[in-house]
Design a protein around this motif. Structure first.
Motif, PDB file in Angstrom:
ATOM      1  N   LEU A   1     -11.840   3.441   5.422  1.00  0.00           N
ATOM      2  CA  LEU A   1     -11.274   2.765   4.529  1.00  0.00           C
ATOM      3  C   LEU A   1     -10.805   1.258   5.038  1.00  0.00           C
ATOM      4  O   LEU A   1     -10.232   1.125   6.034  1.00  0.00           O
ATOM      5  CB  LEU A   1      -9.984   3.453   3.788  1.00  0.00           C
ATOM      6  CG  LEU A   1     -10.236   4.595   3.205  1.00  0.00           C
ATOM      7  CD1 LEU A   1      -9.008   5.656   2.842  1.00  0.00           C
ATOM      8  CD2 LEU A   1     -11.309   4.672   2.050  1.00  0.00           C
ATOM      9  N   THR A   2     -10.794   0.348   4.222  1.00  0.00           N
ATOM     10  CA  THR A   2     -10.451  -1.030   4.639  1.00  0.00           C
ATOM     11  C   THR A   2      -8.968  -1.159   4.157  1.00  0.00           C
ATOM     12  O   THR A   2      -8.284  -0.535   3.685  1.00  0.00           O
ATOM     13  CB  THR A   2     -11.340  -2.274   3.812  1.00  0.00           C
ATOM     14  OG1 THR A   2     -10.995  -2.137   2.392  1.00  0.00           O
ATOM     15  CG2 THR A   2     -12.780  -2.093   4.088  1.00  0.00           C
TER      16      THR A   2
ATOM     17  N   THR B   1     -11.957  -1.150   9.423  1.00  0.00           N
ATOM     18  CA  THR B   1     -11.844  -0.070   8.741  1.00  0.00           C
ATOM     19  C   THR B   1     -10.847   0.989   9.756  1.00  0.00           C
ATOM     20  O   THR B   1     -11.206   0.808  10.714  1.00  0.00           O
ATOM     21  CB  THR B   1     -13.118   0.772   8.153  1.00  0.00           C
ATOM     22  OG1 THR B   1     -13.923   0.966   9.256  1.00  0.00           O
ATOM     23  CG2 THR B   1     -13.795  -0.138   7.260  1.00  0.00           C
TER      24      THR B   1
ATOM     25  N   GLN C   1      -3.957   2.326  -2.160  1.00  0.00           N
ATOM     26  CA  GLN C   1      -3.620   3.707  -2.178  1.00  0.00           C
ATOM     27  C   GLN C   1      -2.111   3.952  -1.784  1.00  0.00           C
ATOM     28  O   GLN C   1      -1.529   4.844  -2.308  1.00  0.00           O
ATOM     29  CB  GLN C   1      -4.349   4.564  -1.159  1.00  0.00           C
ATOM     30  CG  GLN C   1      -5.595   4.735  -1.313  1.00  0.00           C
ATOM     31  CD  GLN C   1      -6.460   5.378  -0.340  1.00  0.00           C
ATOM     32  OE1 GLN C   1      -5.752   5.972   0.654  1.00  0.00           O
ATOM     33  NE2 GLN C   1      -7.639   5.959  -0.762  1.00  0.00           N
TER      34      GLN C   1
ATOM     35  N   ARG D   1     -11.058   6.998   8.440  1.00  0.00           N
ATOM     36  CA  ARG D   1     -11.436   7.336   7.053  1.00  0.00           C
ATOM     37  C   ARG D   1     -12.605   6.490   6.607  1.00  0.00           C
ATOM     38  O   ARG D   1     -12.759   6.618   5.407  1.00  0.00           O
ATOM     39  CB  ARG D   1     -10.539   7.693   6.266  1.00  0.00           C
ATOM     40  CG  ARG D   1      -9.658   8.798   6.951  1.00  0.00           C
ATOM     41  CD  ARG D   1      -8.672   9.492   5.855  1.00  0.00           C
ATOM     42  NE  ARG D   1      -7.714   8.280   5.257  1.00  0.00           N
ATOM     43  CZ  ARG D   1      -7.363   8.298   4.131  1.00  0.00           C
ATOM     44  NH1 ARG D   1      -7.653   9.472   3.150  1.00  0.00           N
ATOM     45  NH2 ARG D   1      -6.640   7.300   3.421  1.00  0.00           N
TER      46      ARG D   1
ATOM     47  N   GLU E   1      -8.395  -1.496   0.482  1.00  0.00           N
ATOM     48  CA  GLU E   1      -8.355  -0.062  -0.070  1.00  0.00           C
ATOM     49  C   GLU E   1      -6.924   0.660   0.249  1.00  0.00           C
ATOM     50  O   GLU E   1      -6.455   1.439  -0.605  1.00  0.00           O
ATOM     51  CB  GLU E   1      -9.456   0.860   0.301  1.00  0.00           C
ATOM     52  CG  GLU E   1     -10.745   0.196  -0.068  1.00  0.00           C
ATOM     53  CD  GLU E   1     -12.298   0.741   0.448  1.00  0.00           C
ATOM     54  OE1 GLU E   1     -12.078   1.216   1.581  1.00  0.00           O
ATOM     55  OE2 GLU E   1     -13.329   0.386  -0.236  1.00  0.00           O
ATOM     56  N   LEU E   2      -6.741   0.622   1.513  1.00  0.00           N
ATOM     57  CA  LEU E   2      -5.323   1.222   1.892  1.00  0.00           C
ATOM     58  C   LEU E   2      -4.095   0.977   1.221  1.00  0.00           C
ATOM     59  O   LEU E   2      -3.133   1.583   0.769  1.00  0.00           O
ATOM     60  CB  LEU E   2      -5.094   1.268   3.498  1.00  0.00           C
ATOM     61  CG  LEU E   2      -6.317   1.960   4.188  1.00  0.00           C
ATOM     62  CD1 LEU E   2      -6.020   1.687   5.734  1.00  0.00           C
ATOM     63  CD2 LEU E   2      -5.990   3.483   4.154  1.00  0.00           C
TER      64      LEU E   2
END
Length: 116
Positions: A63-64, A58, A71, A61, A67-68
């Protein structure tokens, strides 16, 4: 026809009479009062927790990479910028992780480079 006696009249009217309060006595609870108290107990489940531990790599923040990459498609330019910074951070800390997913990283990030 039988006449109603005074005693029966008093008993009928007694339901509608106001009770006189006695000095030093507590007020009686009405017979229609509902008991609203309740008790509860907690159930403890050791395997279930609110905090979910992520086993993937991660960013700062938390976030994996997956997930990034999601985004990166976000409509907000600030969110896209933060996602790219997170991918950059993962790349600097864990370069092997990016090389394993190099195709998807390029596929998702190249269209963003057109943005300013």
């Amino acid at each position: 026809m039988p006449k109603t006696s005074n005693r029966k009249k008093k008993l009928k009217n007694q339901d509608f009479q106001k009770q006189k309060l006695k000095v030093g006595k507590k007020k009686l609870a009405p017979s229609t009062q509902t008991d609203i108290s309740f008790k509860s107990k907690a159930i403890y489940i050791p395997d279930q927790g609110i905090v979910e531990e992520k086993k993937d790599i991660t960013s700062s923040r938390n976030l994996t990479l997956k997930e990034l990459l999601v985004q990166v498609k976000h409509y907000s330019s600030i969110t896209r910028k933060d996602a790219l910074n997170g991918i950059k951070e993962i790349y600097t800390n864990y370069p092997d992780e990016i090389f394993l997913n190099l195709g998807t990283v390029f596929e998702k990030t190249i269209p963003v480079f057109v943005d300013k």
